[in-house]
Design a protein around this motif. Structure first.
Motif, PDB file in Angstrom:
ATOM      1  N   PRO A 197      -6.271   8.220   0.991  1.00 23.13           N
ATOM      2  CA  PRO A 197      -6.132   9.658   1.139  1.00 23.13           C
ATOM      3  C   PRO A 197      -5.766  10.289  -0.186  1.00 23.13           C
ATOM      4  CG  PRO A 197      -4.223   8.554   2.000  1.00 23.13           C
ATOM      5  CD  PRO A 197      -5.170   7.489   1.571  1.00 23.13           C
ATOM      6  N   TYR A 198      -5.819  11.551  -0.262  1.00 25.83           N
ATOM      7  CA  TYR A 198      -5.613  12.193  -1.539  1.00 25.83           C
ATOM      8  C   TYR A 198      -4.222  12.788  -1.632  1.00 25.83           C
ATOM      9  CZ  TYR A 198      -6.378  16.151   1.428  1.00 25.83           C
ATOM     10  OH  TYR A 198      -6.310  17.043   2.440  1.00 25.83           O
ATOM     11  N   LEU A 199      -3.845  13.157  -2.787  1.00 25.18           N
ATOM     12  CA  LEU A 199      -2.538  13.775  -2.906  1.00 25.18           C
ATOM     13  C   LEU A 199      -2.621  15.177  -3.468  1.00 25.18           C
ATOM     14  CD1 LEU A 199       0.541  13.741  -2.964  1.00 25.18           C
ATOM     15  CD2 LEU A 199       0.398  12.854  -5.265  1.00 25.18           C
ATOM     16  N   CYS A 200      -3.144  15.290  -4.659  1.00 22.90           N
ATOM     17  CA  CYS A 200      -3.024  16.576  -5.333  1.00 22.90           C
ATOM     18  C   CYS A 200      -4.120  17.547  -4.936  1.00 22.90           C
ATOM     19  CB  CYS A 200      -3.055  16.365  -6.823  1.00 22.90           C
ATOM     20  SG  CYS A 200      -4.214  15.102  -7.336  1.00 22.90           S
ATOM     21  N   GLN A 201      -3.734  18.650  -4.396  1.00 23.56           N
ATOM     22  CA  GLN A 201      -4.705  19.690  -4.114  1.00 23.56           C
ATOM     23  C   GLN A 201      -4.879  20.614  -5.292  1.00 23.56           C
ATOM     24  OE1 GLN A 201      -4.339  22.018  -0.685  1.00 23.56           O
ATOM     25  NE2 GLN A 201      -4.733  20.350   0.718  1.00 23.56           N
ATOM     26  N   VAL A 245      -8.576   4.928 -10.531  1.00 23.88           N
ATOM     27  CA  VAL A 245      -8.189   4.727  -9.137  1.00 23.88           C
ATOM     28  C   VAL A 245      -6.913   3.916  -9.049  1.00 23.88           C
ATOM     29  CG1 VAL A 245      -8.907   3.779  -6.943  1.00 23.88           C
ATOM     30  CG2 VAL A 245     -10.540   4.937  -8.365  1.00 23.88           C
ATOM     31  N   LEU A 246      -6.769   2.947  -9.961  1.00 26.90           N
ATOM     32  CA  LEU A 246      -5.537   2.160  -9.964  1.00 26.90           C
ATOM     33  C   LEU A 246      -4.341   3.067 -10.191  1.00 26.90           C
ATOM     34  CD1 LEU A 246      -4.341  -0.670  -9.937  1.00 26.90           C
ATOM     35  CD2 LEU A 246      -4.576  -0.703 -12.411  1.00 26.90           C
ATOM     36  N   VAL A 247      -4.478   3.941 -11.181  1.00 24.83           N
ATOM     37  CA  VAL A 247      -3.371   4.846 -11.485  1.00 24.83           C
ATOM     38  C   VAL A 247      -3.092   5.769 -10.310  1.00 24.83           C
ATOM     39  CG1 VAL A 247      -2.733   6.780 -12.941  1.00 24.83           C
ATOM     40  CG2 VAL A 247      -3.691   4.735 -13.957  1.00 24.83           C
ATOM     41  N   GLU A 248      -4.177   6.239  -9.670  1.00 26.32           N
ATOM     42  CA  GLU A 248      -3.977   7.127  -8.519  1.00 26.32           C
ATOM     43  C   GLU A 248      -3.213   6.430  -7.418  1.00 26.32           C
ATOM     44  OE1 GLU A 248      -7.673   8.648  -7.087  1.00 26.32           O
ATOM     45  OE2 GLU A 248      -7.909  10.024  -8.760  1.00 26.32           O
ATOM     46  N   THR A 249      -3.636   5.181  -7.131  1.00 29.27           N
ATOM     47  CA  THR A 249      -2.955   4.456  -6.056  1.00 29.27           C
ATOM     48  C   THR A 249      -1.487   4.257  -6.373  1.00 29.27           C
ATOM     49  OG1 THR A 249      -4.920   3.098  -6.295  1.00 29.27           O
ATOM     50  CG2 THR A 249      -3.491   2.619  -4.442  1.00 29.27           C
ATOM     51  N   ILE A 250      -1.237   3.802  -7.594  1.00 28.83           N
ATOM     52  CA  ILE A 250       0.153   3.525  -7.962  1.00 28.83           C
ATOM     53  C   ILE A 250       0.960   4.816  -7.956  1.00 28.83           C
ATOM     54  CG2 ILE A 250       1.630   2.763  -9.843  1.00 28.83           C
ATOM     55  CD1 ILE A 250      -0.400   0.677 -10.505  1.00 28.83           C
ATOM     56  N   ALA A 251       0.322   5.883  -8.441  1.00 25.94           N
ATOM     57  CA  ALA A 251       1.027   7.164  -8.465  1.00 25.94           C
ATOM     58  C   ALA A 251       1.405   7.602  -7.063  1.00 25.94           C
ATOM     59  CB  ALA A 251       0.154   8.220  -9.140  1.00 25.94           C
ATOM     60  N   TRP A 282       0.764   0.587  10.031  1.00 24.65           N
ATOM     61  CA  TRP A 282       1.059  -0.400   9.007  1.00 24.65           C
ATOM     62  C   TRP A 282      -0.168  -0.842   8.255  1.00 24.65           C
ATOM     63  CZ3 TRP A 282      -1.510  -4.898   9.792  1.00 24.65           C
ATOM     64  CH2 TRP A 282      -1.944  -5.146  11.097  1.00 24.65           C
ATOM     65  N   TYR A 283      -1.350  -0.840   8.853  1.00 23.62           N
ATOM     66  CA  TYR A 283      -2.570  -1.296   8.165  1.00 23.62           C
ATOM     67  C   TYR A 283      -2.810  -0.468   6.915  1.00 23.62           C
ATOM     68  CZ  TYR A 283      -7.503  -1.905   7.173  1.00 23.62           C
ATOM     69  OH  TYR A 283      -8.696  -2.120   6.538  1.00 23.62           O
ATOM     70  N   TRP A 284      -2.759   0.855   7.106  1.00 24.54           N
ATOM     71  CA  TRP A 284      -2.978   1.740   5.971  1.00 24.54           C
ATOM     72  C   TRP A 284      -1.958   1.485   4.873  1.00 24.54           C
ATOM     73  CZ3 TRP A 284      -7.355   4.244   5.805  1.00 24.54           C
ATOM     74  CH2 TRP A 284      -7.975   4.667   6.984  1.00 24.54           C
ATOM     75  N   LYS A 285      -0.693   1.339   5.304  1.00 27.95           N
ATOM     76  CA  LYS A 285       0.367   1.212   4.300  1.00 27.95           C
ATOM     77  C   LYS A 285       0.215  -0.048   3.479  1.00 27.95           C
ATOM     78  CE  LYS A 285       3.699   2.329   7.327  1.00 27.95           C
ATOM     79  NZ  LYS A 285       5.022   2.691   7.858  1.00 27.95           N
ATOM     80  N   ILE A 286      -0.117  -1.146   4.160  1.00 33.33           N
ATOM     81  CA  ILE A 286      -0.302  -2.397   3.418  1.00 33.33           C
ATOM     82  C   ILE A 286      -1.482  -2.272   2.464  1.00 33.33           C
ATOM     83  CG2 ILE A 286      -0.960  -4.809   3.653  1.00 33.33           C
ATOM     84  CD1 ILE A 286       0.686  -4.986   6.096  1.00 33.33           C
ATOM     85  N   MET A 287      -2.570  -1.661   2.964  1.00 36.33           N
ATOM     86  CA  MET A 287      -3.751  -1.498   2.116  1.00 36.33           C
ATOM     87  C   MET A 287      -3.424  -0.698   0.868  1.00 36.33           C
ATOM     88  SD  MET A 287      -6.589  -2.872   2.963  1.00 36.33           S
ATOM     89  CE  MET A 287      -6.206  -4.317   3.859  1.00 36.33           C
ATOM     90  N   TRP A 288      -2.757   0.476   1.074  1.00 35.43           N
ATOM     91  CA  TRP A 288      -2.512   1.335  -0.075  1.00 35.43           C
ATOM     92  C   TRP A 288      -1.553   0.701  -1.058  1.00 35.43           C
ATOM     93  CZ3 TRP A 288      -1.131   5.822   3.683  1.00 35.43           C
ATOM     94  CH2 TRP A 288      -2.326   6.304   4.247  1.00 35.43           C
ATOM     95  N   ALA A 289      -0.513   0.117  -0.519  1.00 37.16           N
ATOM     96  CA  ALA A 289       0.563  -0.325  -1.406  1.00 37.16           C
ATOM     97  C   ALA A 289       0.280  -1.676  -2.058  1.00 37.16           C
ATOM     98  CB  ALA A 289       1.873  -0.396  -0.629  1.00 37.16           C
ATOM     99  N   PHE A 290      -0.386  -2.579  -1.360  1.00 33.03           N
ATOM    100  CA  PHE A 290      -0.547  -3.921  -1.911  1.00 33.03           C
ATOM    101  C   PHE A 290      -1.998  -4.312  -2.147  1.00 33.03           C
ATOM    102  CE2 PHE A 290       3.786  -4.564  -1.636  1.00 33.03           C
ATOM    103  CZ  PHE A 290       4.252  -4.211  -0.385  1.00 33.03           C
ATOM    104  N   ALA A 291      -2.779  -4.322  -1.063  1.00 28.59           N
ATOM    105  CA  ALA A 291      -4.121  -4.908  -1.171  1.00 28.59           C
ATOM    106  C   ALA A 291      -4.972  -4.211  -2.213  1.00 28.59           C
ATOM    107  CB  ALA A 291      -4.804  -4.864   0.190  1.00 28.59           C
ATOM    108  N   SER A 292      -4.998  -2.899  -2.164  1.00 32.26           N
ATOM    109  CA  SER A 292      -5.873  -2.176  -3.092  1.00 32.26           C
ATOM    110  C   SER A 292      -5.486  -2.341  -4.549  1.00 32.26           C
ATOM    111  CB  SER A 292      -5.916  -0.704  -2.715  1.00 32.26           C
ATOM    112  OG  SER A 292      -6.219  -0.566  -1.372  1.00 32.26           O
ATOM    113  N   PRO A 293      -4.220  -2.154  -4.920  1.00 36.78           N
ATOM    114  CA  PRO A 293      -3.907  -2.357  -6.342  1.00 36.78           C
ATOM    115  C   PRO A 293      -4.246  -3.767  -6.803  1.00 36.78           C
ATOM    116  CG  PRO A 293      -2.083  -1.266  -5.273  1.00 36.78           C
ATOM    117  CD  PRO A 293      -3.048  -1.656  -4.194  1.00 36.78           C
ATOM    118  N   VAL A 294      -3.947  -4.764  -5.951  1.00 32.10           N
ATOM    119  CA  VAL A 294      -4.251  -6.141  -6.354  1.00 32.10           C
ATOM    120  C   VAL A 294      -5.745  -6.322  -6.580  1.00 32.10           C
ATOM    121  CG1 VAL A 294      -4.327  -8.492  -5.478  1.00 32.10           C
ATOM    122  CG2 VAL A 294      -2.223  -7.189  -5.310  1.00 32.10           C
ATOM    123  N   LEU A 295      -6.546  -5.825  -5.638  1.00 31.88           N
ATOM    124  CA  LEU A 295      -8.002  -5.962  -5.777  1.00 31.88           C
ATOM    125  C   LEU A 295      -8.501  -5.282  -7.040  1.00 31.88           C
ATOM    126  CD1 LEU A 295      -9.337  -5.474  -2.158  1.00 31.88           C
ATOM    127  CD2 LEU A 295      -9.723  -7.411  -3.646  1.00 31.88           C
TER     128      LEU A 295
END
Lengths: 215, 544
Positions: free
Chosen positions: B32-36, B426-432, B456-469
């Protein structure tokens, strides 16, 4: 259609006894599965071509000799010249004659340059039809005009709308305050959006006479 | 008086816009996005800017092919004749008529990137037309874009369905489908395969371009972004599979056609050389006949050997053409062999155009949204003028790609403008979002918009899986670049009628470095500038 291949070949020496043999001078090889009638037609066509080319009505069907027919339907042929003591007509003449009348010969057998091949007589390829104005340019111009017309329309209508808005706001200048209060935000969401979500204005709070505090 | 932000008329327009942008030459979203406010940050804008510079050239080519489809026979069906009409043009005879049309008639490509050549006026006018069309679509902002995306999202599906039916009924399509569905196990073990797959889905989803953020910024705040994220992702992936089925059936048709042509040429050659009866050699007994002939006439056969090509269906299927070549060469070759080729050609290139325009809309919106949002510009210039200026600048720069060496520059942009930088963005966006802004705060925002917290699925994806990938993708890319040493490119050699590998000259390497650096540096630079400005403000306020 069955494939016919004809091989045109010219050699230097003339053999009297063997006028028609593979590789003999002025002998041309042809390939075609056929019967005696087709053979006759072929002889007739070659004779016709020779007559047309040299404009002499001397070439007879009997002047065209075929030999060494194979299963592939390829054979050699020579054209003899009866006026000149059983010699063969030069290969170049035969070639030229056939090249001139190639179309007729092909049509007689309902074949094309590819399927009725005279080896050594290369096909003259017909140039593609070229129109004066390339087709793509025509279609391009049509699309270009449509797009430009669309842009022009949108810009003009946008300008007109903006001018109308400016005029409207100039007319209602003294009611600016009212406009201002009505576009307040509720919880960070503009009121007109809330309106769309079926909110409605509570009449108690926007009564006109209570807008300004009494002096 | 505060003007409210323009909105999509209904959520369907937003979904269609995303699908259209995604199912372009590729994209949807996983996060999902953050900055409008800033549409993804300046880095995304820079990448989008690079992208829009070169991407519209594809639309120009699609236009060129489309306009040329209205003739009989199709211009890429036959080779043109040489000057004295005794045979075919030399270059065309060495390669196929479709490749000749692409390399000579469309691109008029020069032998190497050094030889610049002049601008091809046909391509230039097609490019101008493409930009005019894009301008027409974004002229009024979401008002017009919202209507256009209905077409750009749905028309490709209609054409794909027509092609599916046509493709599956073609002779030999089954070969292509079998080829597509048989996994090559040795390729699956190759990590490069997985990297390419990951990269493809990554770019297919168009993450990091800011376009999705730009589109989404026009949504109402209570828009169900969770549902839309899932919908668009699923649609994108299933479209990819659907499109591959169509492509591979067409591919199978083309491969089978070429294979059968090759076989009949060999049969003809043998039949003529040995004067056999018509029909003695068929496709089935070809191999046994070859053995027989080798034994009976060894000398003649040995003479003939260099001319006899080894026809192989596998080899035909394996000739994968890369990138833009695939879309134009492969399909035009398959189309010219169908019945009523003009109809299929027009349909196909209209589909390519709608796909390309859909993606362009996303890219341009990503650039224009921050510009129109900025107070400075929007007070001085109306929206139409800003869009017009952006389109104009991009068009002028894009003319570089219509020169003779333009395709080589195009490939540089295609390969390097987006890859590394996007991963980083995208990495920076996710981490941000997850770590700096805080996953908790983000959850609360979503709760406000959707009415429930993400599970929890979304949270794990955003916080861990995606940055690692993403980090692993990044590392793989870097090691790959380092391994291959100097970068090389494929140049078209007209004398041989095929592509040859050449090294990039130094200035091309410099451009590549600049491209990658320009977008990646924006993030640390932007952070640095913000940091410095905050410091200055603090100093000023403490002094007062």
């Amino acid at each position: 259609m069955l494939e016919i291949l004809l091989l045109a070949f010219s050699l230097a020496t003339i053999a009297h006894a063997e006028l028609c043999s593979p590789g003999a001078q002025n002998a041309i090889k042809v390939r075609y599965t056929w019967d005696a009638s087709e053979e006759y037609l072929f002889k007739a066509m070659v004779a016709f071509a020779m007559r047309r080319y040299s404009n002499k009505a001397t070439t007879q069907i009997s002047n065209v000799l075929l030999c060494c027919m194979t299963e592939r339907v390829s054979f050699w042929f020579v054209v003899t010249d009866s006026s000149k003591n059983v010699t063969t007509v030069p290969g170049s003449e035969v070639e030229a004659a056939i090249r001139m009348n190639r179309n007729r010969i092909n049509s007689a057998f309902l074949l094309t340059d590819h399927t009725l091949e005279f080896l050594k007589i290369s096909t003259t390829l017909s140039p593609p039809v070229e129109s004066t104005v390339p087709v793509w340019l025509v279609v391009f111009s049509v699309v270009l005009c449509l797009v430009i017309a669309g842009i022009f329309l949108l810009i003009v209508s946008g300008i007109r709308q903006r001018r109308k808005n400016n005029n409207d706001s100039a007319e209602y200048g003294d009611l600016e305050d009212q406009c201002g209060t009505q576009v307040t935000t509720e919880n960070g969401i503009p009121c007109d959006i809330l309106d769309l979500k079926s909110g409605h204005i509570n009449g108690v709070y926007t009564a006109d006479d209570e807008r300004f505090t009494p002096l | 008086m505060e003007k409210s932000r323009p909105l999509w008329d209904n959520p369907l327009q937003f979904v269609f816009a995303c699908i259209s942008y995604a199912v372009g030459l590729g994209n949807v979203w996983r996060f999902p996005y953050l900055c409008q406010t800033y549409g993804g940050g300046i880095a995304s804008v820079v990448v989008s800017f690079f992208l829009s510079m070169y991407y519209n050239v594809i639309n120009a080519w699609a236009f060129w092919y489309l306009f040329n489809s209205f003739q009989d026979p199709l211009p890429w069906a036959n080779c043109p004749l040489n000057s004295n009409h005794t045979g075919y043009d030399e270059e065309c005879a060495k390669t196929s008529s479709t490749q000749y049309f692409w390399y000579r008639k469309t691109l008029n490509i020069s032998p190497s990137i050094d030889e610049n050549g002049s601008i091809q006026w046909e391509q230039a006018v097609c490019l101008i037309l493409a930009w005019l069309l894009v301008y027409l679509c974004i002229l009024r902002g979401t008002e017009s874009t919202g209507k256009v995306v209905y077409i750009t999202a749905s028309l490709p599906y209609v054409v794909l369905i027509i092609y599916l039916i046509r493709g599956l009924t073609l002779h030999g399509s089954v070969n292509g489908l079998i080829y597509m569905f048989t996994p090559k196990l040795e390729q699956l073990a190759n990590p490069k395969t997985w990297i390419n797959a990951a990269t493809q889905i990554f770019f297919s989803l168009g993450l990091g371009f800011g376009s999705l953020i730009a589109f989404a910024s026009y949504n109402k705040p209570n828009n169900n972004c969770e549902r839309h994220a899932i919908i668009v992702s699923l649609i994108n992936s299933s479209t990819s599979i659907f499109a591959s089925i169509v492509t591979f059936s067409i591919y199978g048709f083309k491969a089978t056609f070429n294979y059968e042509n090759c076989i009949s040429k060999v049969i003809l050659l043998l039949t003529n050389a040995f004067d056999l009866e018509e029909g003695a050699i068929t496709a089935d007994n070809l191999n046994s006949m070859k053995d027989y002939l080798t034994s009976v006439y060894p000398n003649e056969y040995a003479e003939l050997l260099p001319q006899i090509k080894n026809c192989s269906l596998e080899a035909e299927l394996d000739t994968a053409v890369q990138g833009t070549g695939l879309a134009f060469i492969l399909y035009s070759e398959a189309i010219k062999n169908m019945e009523v080729p003009q109809l299929y050609s027009v349909l196909y290139f209209i589909m390519l155009l709608t796909l390309g325009i859909g993606s362009m809309l996303g890219n341009i919106t990503a650039i224009i949204t921050p510009l129109t949002d900025s107070k400075f510009l929007s007070t001085h210039l109306p929206k139409e003028a800003i869009s017009g200026i952006v389109c104009f600048i991009n068009c002028i720069i894009g003319l570089v790609f219509t020169t003779k060496a333009g395709n080589y520059w195009f490939n540089i942009f295609n390969d390097y403008a987006a890859t590394l930088s996007l991963l980083l963005i995208v990495l920076v966006e996710t981490i941000a979002v997850c770590y700096i802004y805080g996953l908790r705060r983000f959850e609360d925002d979503l709760h406000l918009m959707l009415g429930h917290k993400p599970n929890w699925y979304w949270k794990i994806m955003w916080a861990f899986a995606s940055p690692v990938l993403i980090i692993s993708l990044f590392i793989f890319y870097l090691t790959d670049y380092i391994h291959t040493g100097t970068l090389q490119y494929q140049a078209w050699d007209a004398t041989q009628g095929q592509q040859v590998t050449k090294d990039y000259p130094s200035y091309a390497l410099a451009v590549i470095g600049l491209l990658v650096a320009a977008s990646t540096m924006c993030i640390p630079l932007g952070a640095l500038i913000t940091f410095v400005m905050k410091r200055l403000k603090r100093n000023v306020s403490t002094l007062e």
